[in-house]
Design a protein around this motif. Sequence first.
Motif, PDB file in Angstrom:
ATOM      1  N   ALA A  52      40.392  19.993  46.020  1.00 14.77           N
ATOM      2  CA  ALA A  52      39.739  20.845  47.013  1.00 14.77           C
ATOM      3  C   ALA A  52      40.759  21.799  47.639  1.00 14.77           C
ATOM      4  CB  ALA A  52      39.064  19.997  48.084  1.00 14.77           C
ATOM      5  N   ILE A  53      41.950  21.276  47.926  1.00 14.03           N
ATOM      6  CA  ILE A  53      43.006  22.124  48.505  1.00 14.03           C
ATOM      7  C   ILE A  53      43.411  23.205  47.516  1.00 14.03           C
ATOM      8  CG2 ILE A  53      45.417  22.131  49.251  1.00 14.03           C
ATOM      9  CD1 ILE A  53      44.905  19.357  50.498  1.00 14.03           C
ATOM     10  N   VAL A  54      43.554  22.847  46.243  1.00 13.05           N
ATOM     11  CA  VAL A  54      43.928  23.819  45.202  1.00 13.05           C
ATOM     12  C   VAL A  54      42.844  24.892  45.079  1.00 13.05           C
ATOM     13  CG1 VAL A  54      44.258  24.107  42.716  1.00 13.05           C
ATOM     14  CG2 VAL A  54      45.436  22.270  43.921  1.00 13.05           C
ATOM     15  N   GLU A  55      41.599  24.473  45.094  1.00 12.69           N
ATOM     16  CA  GLU A  55      40.495  25.437  44.992  1.00 12.69           C
ATOM     17  C   GLU A  55      40.500  26.397  46.175  1.00 12.69           C
ATOM     18  OE1 GLU A  55      37.679  27.366  43.058  1.00 12.69           O
ATOM     19  OE2 GLU A  55      38.662  25.578  42.259  1.00 12.69           O
ATOM     20  N   LYS A  56      40.736  25.848  47.349  1.00 10.08           N
ATOM     21  CA  LYS A  56      40.793  26.683  48.555  1.00 10.08           C
ATOM     22  C   LYS A  56      41.951  27.673  48.455  1.00 10.08           C
ATOM     23  CE  LYS A  56      41.047  26.375  53.587  1.00 10.08           C
ATOM     24  NZ  LYS A  56      41.188  25.502  54.744  1.00 10.08           N
ATOM     25  N   LEU A  57      43.087  27.230  47.969  1.00 14.24           N
ATOM     26  CA  LEU A  57      44.242  28.116  47.808  1.00 14.24           C
ATOM     27  C   LEU A  57      43.979  29.193  46.756  1.00 14.24           C
ATOM     28  CD1 LEU A  57      47.197  25.561  48.036  1.00 14.24           C
ATOM     29  CD2 LEU A  57      46.540  27.273  49.732  1.00 14.24           C
ATOM     30  N   LYS A  58      43.282  28.831  45.674  1.00 13.45           N
ATOM     31  CA  LYS A  58      42.919  29.820  44.659  1.00 13.45           C
ATOM     32  C   LYS A  58      42.018  30.901  45.259  1.00 13.45           C
ATOM     33  CE  LYS A  58      43.241  27.090  40.409  1.00 13.45           C
ATOM     34  NZ  LYS A  58      42.472  26.508  39.282  1.00 13.45           N
ATOM     35  N   GLN A  59      41.066  30.454  46.075  1.00 18.37           N
ATOM     36  CA  GLN A  59      40.149  31.390  46.718  1.00 18.37           C
ATOM     37  C   GLN A  59      40.923  32.319  47.657  1.00 18.37           C
ATOM     38  OE1 GLN A  59      37.069  29.529  49.004  1.00 18.37           O
ATOM     39  NE2 GLN A  59      35.965  31.448  49.352  1.00 18.37           N
ATOM     40  N   GLN A  60      41.849  31.765  48.429  1.00 18.69           N
ATOM     41  CA  GLN A  60      42.661  32.585  49.327  1.00 18.69           C
ATOM     42  C   GLN A  60      43.507  33.577  48.533  1.00 18.69           C
ATOM     43  OE1 GLN A  60      44.887  29.781  51.677  1.00 18.69           O
ATOM     44  NE2 GLN A  60      43.213  29.429  53.126  1.00 18.69           N
ATOM     45  N   HIS A  61      44.038  33.124  47.406  1.00 18.67           N
ATOM     46  CA  HIS A  61      44.844  34.008  46.555  1.00 18.67           C
ATOM     47  C   HIS A  61      43.998  35.161  46.027  1.00 18.67           C
ATOM     48  CE1 HIS A  61      46.530  35.255  42.628  1.00 18.67           C
ATOM     49  NE2 HIS A  61      47.653  35.265  43.327  1.00 18.67           N
ATOM     50  N   THR A  62      42.793  34.842  45.561  1.00 11.12           N
ATOM     51  CA  THR A  62      41.899  35.870  45.042  1.00 11.12           C
ATOM     52  C   THR A  62      41.557  36.885  46.136  1.00 11.12           C
ATOM     53  OG1 THR A  62      40.961  34.286  43.483  1.00 11.12           O
ATOM     54  CG2 THR A  62      39.688  36.272  43.908  1.00 11.12           C
ATOM     55  N   GLU A  63      41.267  36.399  47.330  1.00  7.86           N
ATOM     56  CA  GLU A  63      40.960  37.296  48.448  1.00  7.86           C
ATOM     57  C   GLU A  63      42.158  38.178  48.785  1.00  7.86           C
ATOM     58  OE1 GLU A  63      39.687  34.719  51.594  1.00  7.86           O
ATOM     59  OE2 GLU A  63      37.753  34.293  50.660  1.00  7.86           O
ATOM     60  N   ALA A  64      43.359  37.608  48.765  1.00  8.87           N
ATOM     61  CA  ALA A  64      44.571  38.369  49.072  1.00  8.87           C
ATOM     62  C   ALA A  64      44.832  39.439  48.012  1.00  8.87           C
ATOM     63  CB  ALA A  64      45.768  37.437  49.187  1.00  8.87           C
ATOM     64  N   VAL A  65      44.611  39.087  46.753  1.00  6.79           N
ATOM     65  CA  VAL A  65      44.793  40.057  45.672  1.00  6.79           C
ATOM     66  C   VAL A  65      43.777  41.194  45.800  1.00  6.79           C
ATOM     67  CG1 VAL A  65      44.589  40.374  43.167  1.00  6.79           C
ATOM     68  CG2 VAL A  65      45.889  38.448  44.077  1.00  6.79           C
ATOM     69  N   ASP A  66      42.527  40.854  46.084  1.00  3.85           N
ATOM     70  CA  ASP A  66      41.491  41.872  46.264  1.00  3.85           C
ATOM     71  C   ASP A  66      41.829  42.786  47.435  1.00  3.85           C
ATOM     72  OD1 ASP A  66      40.119  40.845  44.120  1.00  3.85           O
ATOM     73  OD2 ASP A  66      38.644  39.746  45.341  1.00  3.85           O
ATOM     74  N   LYS A  67      42.295  42.193  48.526  1.00  5.60           N
ATOM     75  CA  LYS A  67      42.662  42.990  49.697  1.00  5.60           C
ATOM     76  C   LYS A  67      43.845  43.902  49.358  1.00  5.60           C
ATOM     77  CE  LYS A  67      43.699  42.693  54.604  1.00  5.60           C
ATOM     78  NZ  LYS A  67      43.894  41.829  55.752  1.00  5.60           N
ATOM     79  N   GLY A  68      44.802  43.386  48.582  1.00  4.71           N
ATOM     80  CA  GLY A  68      45.948  44.195  48.161  1.00  4.71           C
ATOM     81  C   GLY A  68      45.514  45.390  47.325  1.00  4.71           C
ATOM     82  N   LYS A  69      44.587  45.158  46.388  1.00  2.00           N
ATOM     83  CA  LYS A  69      44.075  46.254  45.565  1.00  2.00           C
ATOM     84  C   LYS A  69      43.345  47.276  46.415  1.00  2.00           C
ATOM     85  CE  LYS A  69      43.639  43.655  41.266  1.00  2.00           C
ATOM     86  NZ  LYS A  69      42.721  43.073  40.270  1.00  2.00           N
ATOM     87  N   SER A  70      42.580  46.786  47.372  1.00  2.00           N
ATOM     88  CA  SER A  70      41.855  47.681  48.271  1.00  2.00           C
ATOM     89  C   SER A  70      42.835  48.532  49.084  1.00  2.00           C
ATOM     90  CB  SER A  70      40.964  46.871  49.206  1.00  2.00           C
ATOM     91  OG  SER A  70      40.389  47.688  50.188  1.00  2.00           O
ATOM     92  N   LEU A  71      43.881  47.903  49.569  1.00  2.00           N
ATOM     93  CA  LEU A  71      44.878  48.642  50.346  1.00  2.00           C
ATOM     94  C   LEU A  71      45.624  49.651  49.484  1.00  2.00           C
ATOM     95  CD1 LEU A  71      46.322  45.813  52.622  1.00  2.00           C
ATOM     96  CD2 LEU A  71      44.861  47.720  53.314  1.00  2.00           C
ATOM     97  N   GLU A  72      45.927  49.298  48.239  1.00  2.00           N
ATOM     98  CA  GLU A  72      46.580  50.242  47.331  1.00  2.00           C
ATOM     99  C   GLU A  72      45.690  51.450  47.075  1.00  2.00           C
ATOM    100  OE1 GLU A  72      47.751  48.243  43.752  1.00  2.00           O
ATOM    101  OE2 GLU A  72      49.228  46.989  44.785  1.00  2.00           O
TER     102      GLU A  72
END
Length: 100
Positions: free
Chosen positions: A17-37
């Motif tokens: 569950a912790i790994v899944e939550k971290l994966k989700q946070q990573h995906t959100e961070a990557v999406d936000k990074g792309k949006s900011l770029e």
Amino acid sequence: TKVQLQIRQDELHSAEAIVEKLKQQHTEAVDKGKSLESEIKQTKIRLDRAGKLVGLLEDERVHWKTVVEGLASSKASLVGNMMLAAGTVAYLAPFPADYR
């Protein structure tokens, strides 16, 4: 041993569950990074266009300043030019000498 197995399975589920939550946070961070770029790229384009516009407006300001200076010098001789035009029309107009 069944109790220990159950404890280990619970720990495994918790870790998953912790790994899944971290994966989700990573995906959100990557999406936000792309949006900011994308936003950075768009802002750079807008900044470049604004710079071009300012340059063109500066050229236009110089042009209109020249026009205003020309009109100001014409204003000084306007009355004399009007008198010359009126005299020319009166002299060259198709009126008989009596009316001139």
